[in-house]
Design a protein around this motif. Structure first.
Motif, PDB file in Angstrom:
ATOM      1  N   THR A   4     -16.377  31.622  54.318  1.00 15.94           N
ATOM      2  CA  THR A   4     -17.767  31.199  54.152  1.00 15.94           C
ATOM      3  C   THR A   4     -18.355  30.537  55.395  1.00 15.94           C
ATOM      4  N   GLN A   5     -17.548  30.128  56.344  1.00 21.90           N
ATOM      5  CA  GLN A   5     -18.039  29.391  57.506  1.00 21.90           C
ATOM      6  C   GLN A   5     -18.204  30.233  58.768  1.00 21.90           C
ATOM      7  N   LEU A   6     -18.177  31.557  58.644  1.00 16.09           N
ATOM      8  CA  LEU A   6     -18.423  32.396  59.806  1.00 16.09           C
ATOM      9  C   LEU A   6     -19.849  32.174  60.290  1.00 16.09           C
ATOM     10  N   LEU A   7     -19.998  32.002  61.583  1.00 15.51           N
ATOM     11  CA  LEU A   7     -21.325  31.810  62.125  1.00 15.51           C
ATOM     12  C   LEU A   7     -21.435  32.438  63.500  1.00 15.51           C
ATOM     13  N   ARG A   8     -22.637  32.766  63.869  1.00 16.84           N
ATOM     14  CA  ARG A   8     -22.873  33.329  65.199  1.00 16.84           C
ATOM     15  C   ARG A   8     -23.047  32.149  66.150  1.00 16.84           C
ATOM     16  N   ARG A   9     -22.256  32.140  67.204  1.00 15.62           N
ATOM     17  CA  ARG A   9     -22.314  31.035  68.150  1.00 15.62           C
ATOM     18  C   ARG A   9     -22.129  31.545  69.565  1.00 15.62           C
ATOM     19  N   ARG A  10     -22.372  30.703  70.516  1.00 11.51           N
ATOM     20  CA  ARG A  10     -22.260  31.050  71.935  1.00 11.51           C
ATOM     21  C   ARG A  10     -20.851  30.740  72.416  1.00 11.51           C
ATOM     22  N   PHE A  11     -20.223  31.719  73.049  1.00  9.63           N
ATOM     23  CA  PHE A  11     -18.897  31.563  73.628  1.00  9.63           C
ATOM     24  C   PHE A  11     -18.993  31.699  75.139  1.00  9.63           C
ATOM     25  N   HIS A  12     -18.119  30.990  75.817  1.00  9.14           N
ATOM     26  CA  HIS A  12     -17.980  31.123  77.255  1.00  9.14           C
ATOM     27  C   HIS A  12     -16.554  31.597  77.519  1.00  9.14           C
ATOM     28  N   THR A  13     -16.430  32.573  78.394  1.00 12.68           N
ATOM     29  CA  THR A  13     -15.129  33.128  78.724  1.00 12.68           C
ATOM     30  C   THR A  13     -14.962  33.125  80.236  1.00 12.68           C
ATOM     31  N   VAL A  14     -13.810  32.628  80.696  1.00 15.01           N
ATOM     32  CA  VAL A  14     -13.474  32.651  82.116  1.00 15.01           C
ATOM     33  C   VAL A  14     -12.130  33.362  82.239  1.00 15.01           C
ATOM     34  N   ALA A  15     -12.049  34.311  83.166  1.00 15.63           N
ATOM     35  CA  ALA A  15     -10.802  35.048  83.365  1.00 15.63           C
ATOM     36  C   ALA A  15     -10.482  35.110  84.857  1.00 15.63           C
ATOM     37  N   VAL A  16      -9.192  35.004  85.152  1.00 15.39           N
ATOM     38  CA  VAL A  16      -8.708  35.093  86.526  1.00 15.39           C
ATOM     39  C   VAL A  16      -7.582  36.110  86.548  1.00 15.39           C
ATOM     40  N   ARG A  30      -7.018  34.228  80.673  1.00  9.38           N
ATOM     41  CA  ARG A  30      -8.348  34.263  80.072  1.00  9.38           C
ATOM     42  C   ARG A  30      -8.513  33.055  79.158  1.00  9.38           C
ATOM     43  N   TRP A  31      -9.615  32.339  79.336  1.00 13.22           N
ATOM     44  CA  TRP A  31      -9.926  31.161  78.515  1.00 13.22           C
ATOM     45  C   TRP A  31     -11.194  31.434  77.729  1.00 13.22           C
ATOM     46  N   ASN A  32     -11.161  31.172  76.419  1.00  9.69           N
ATOM     47  CA  ASN A  32     -12.333  31.267  75.552  1.00  9.69           C
ATOM     48  C   ASN A  32     -12.704  29.865  75.094  1.00  9.69           C
ATOM     49  N   SER A  33     -13.994  29.593  74.950  1.00  8.04           N
ATOM     50  CA  SER A  33     -14.445  28.258  74.574  1.00  8.04           C
ATOM     51  C   SER A  33     -14.265  27.949  73.095  1.00  8.04           C
ATOM     52  N   GLY A  34     -13.915  28.909  72.274  1.00  3.77           N
ATOM     53  CA  GLY A  34     -13.715  28.662  70.848  1.00  3.77           C
ATOM     54  C   GLY A  34     -12.961  29.806  70.212  1.00  3.77           C
ATOM     55  N   PHE A  35     -12.765  29.710  68.895  1.00  7.60           N
ATOM     56  CA  PHE A  35     -12.063  30.753  68.164  1.00  7.60           C
ATOM     57  C   PHE A  35     -13.069  31.805  67.715  1.00  7.60           C
ATOM     58  N   ASN A  36     -12.956  32.997  68.263  1.00  8.74           N
ATOM     59  CA  ASN A  36     -13.862  34.077  67.925  1.00  8.74           C
ATOM     60  C   ASN A  36     -13.246  34.986  66.871  1.00  8.74           C
ATOM     61  N   ASN A  41      -7.394  42.026  77.403  1.00  7.60           N
ATOM     62  CA  ASN A  41      -8.402  41.281  76.652  1.00  7.60           C
ATOM     63  C   ASN A  41      -7.812  40.125  75.864  1.00  7.60           C
ATOM     64  N   ASP A  42      -6.521  39.864  75.992  1.00  4.32           N
ATOM     65  CA  ASP A  42      -5.885  38.768  75.259  1.00  4.32           C
ATOM     66  C   ASP A  42      -6.447  37.437  75.748  1.00  4.32           C
ATOM     67  N   PRO A  43      -6.614  36.460  74.855  1.00  3.17           N
ATOM     68  CA  PRO A  43      -7.331  35.246  75.239  1.00  3.17           C
ATOM     69  C   PRO A  43      -6.526  34.199  76.003  1.00  3.17           C
ATOM     70  N   THR A  44      -5.298  34.413  76.368  1.00  2.00           N
ATOM     71  CA  THR A  44      -4.586  33.431  77.183  1.00  2.00           C
ATOM     72  C   THR A  44      -3.848  34.144  78.305  1.00  2.00           C
ATOM     73  N   PHE A  45      -2.722  33.633  78.730  1.00  2.00           N
ATOM     74  CA  PHE A  45      -1.988  34.154  79.873  1.00  2.00           C
ATOM     75  C   PHE A  45      -1.188  35.400  79.498  1.00  2.00           C
ATOM     76  N   LEU A 105       0.423  32.091  75.803  1.00  2.00           N
ATOM     77  CA  LEU A 105       0.056  30.730  75.384  1.00  2.00           C
ATOM     78  C   LEU A 105      -0.628  30.684  74.017  1.00  2.00           C
ATOM     79  N   ASP A 106      -0.843  31.805  73.372  1.00  7.32           N
ATOM     80  CA  ASP A 106      -1.304  31.963  71.988  1.00  7.32           C
ATOM     81  C   ASP A 106      -2.315  30.932  71.517  1.00  7.32           C
ATOM     82  N   GLN A 107      -3.577  31.251  71.611  1.00  8.22           N
ATOM     83  CA  GLN A 107      -4.661  30.393  71.142  1.00  8.22           C
ATOM     84  C   GLN A 107      -4.964  30.750  69.689  1.00  8.22           C
ATOM     85  N   THR A 108      -4.350  30.052  68.749  1.00 11.77           N
ATOM     86  CA  THR A 108      -4.574  30.337  67.330  1.00 11.77           C
ATOM     87  C   THR A 108      -5.436  29.261  66.711  1.00 11.77           C
TER      88      THR A 108
END
Length: 151
Positions: free
Chosen positions: A43-55, A73-79, A93-97, A125-128
């Motif tokens: 019930t709490q799914l919402l559209r939000r702004r994410f920032h992603t930085v990858a090296v 790759r770093w994501n600012s939240g759980f998408n 496209n994995d969200p960590t190392f 580094l598994d961002q769960t």
């Protein structure tokens, strides 16, 4: 749920290696940090702004005939949906190392092929997203290896 946003990427090739950096600002489906159960998750799914930085760092070591690729790759939240499904510049496209090592193996002259031993580790580094007695993850940790044959 489609994502909308932008991506800026810069890549540079040096003598023996390549380096790249990427930034993305995306509006996509995500989960609020205050979710406490699986029922709330639905019930709490919402559209939000994410920032992603990858090296990215990619090297070819000619002395040992080894190819090394690493991406953080770093994501600012759980998408919930993919933030940038068309991103091909960063390899993963994995969200960590993530990293991959490919080593050329000796071959016989009678075989017109190149053999490689490959080690591939994804999302180390598994961002769960953790809630009471459950973990939700879009990209699982993955470690695989094998022999690649190129003709």
């Amino acid at each position: 749920i489609p994502s909308q946003g932008f991506r800026l990427s810069a890549n540079r090739k040096f003598d023996a290696f390549e380096a790249g950096v990427s930034y993305g600002g995306v509006a996509a489906a995500g989960v609020d940090d205050r979710v406490s159960s699986i029922d709330d998750l639905k019930t709490q799914l919402l559209r939000r702004r994410f920032h992603t930085v990858a090296v990215r760092f990619k090297a070819d070591v000619t002395a040992t005939q080894t190819e090394i690729t690493s991406v953080y790759r770093w994501n600012s939240g759980f998408n919930v949906s993919q933030l940038d499904p068309y991103q091909r510049v960063m390899d993963y496209n994995d969200p960590t190392f993530s990293f991959s090592i490919a080593q050329n193996l000796p071959t016989f002259r009678m075989l017109p092929a190149r053999f490689q031993a490959i080690l591939d580790a994804r999302n180390v580094l598994d961002q769960t997203f953790s809630i009471s007695h459950a973990q939700v993850g879009q990209y699982p940790r993955l470690l695989k290896g094998g022999i690649n044959i190129r003709f």
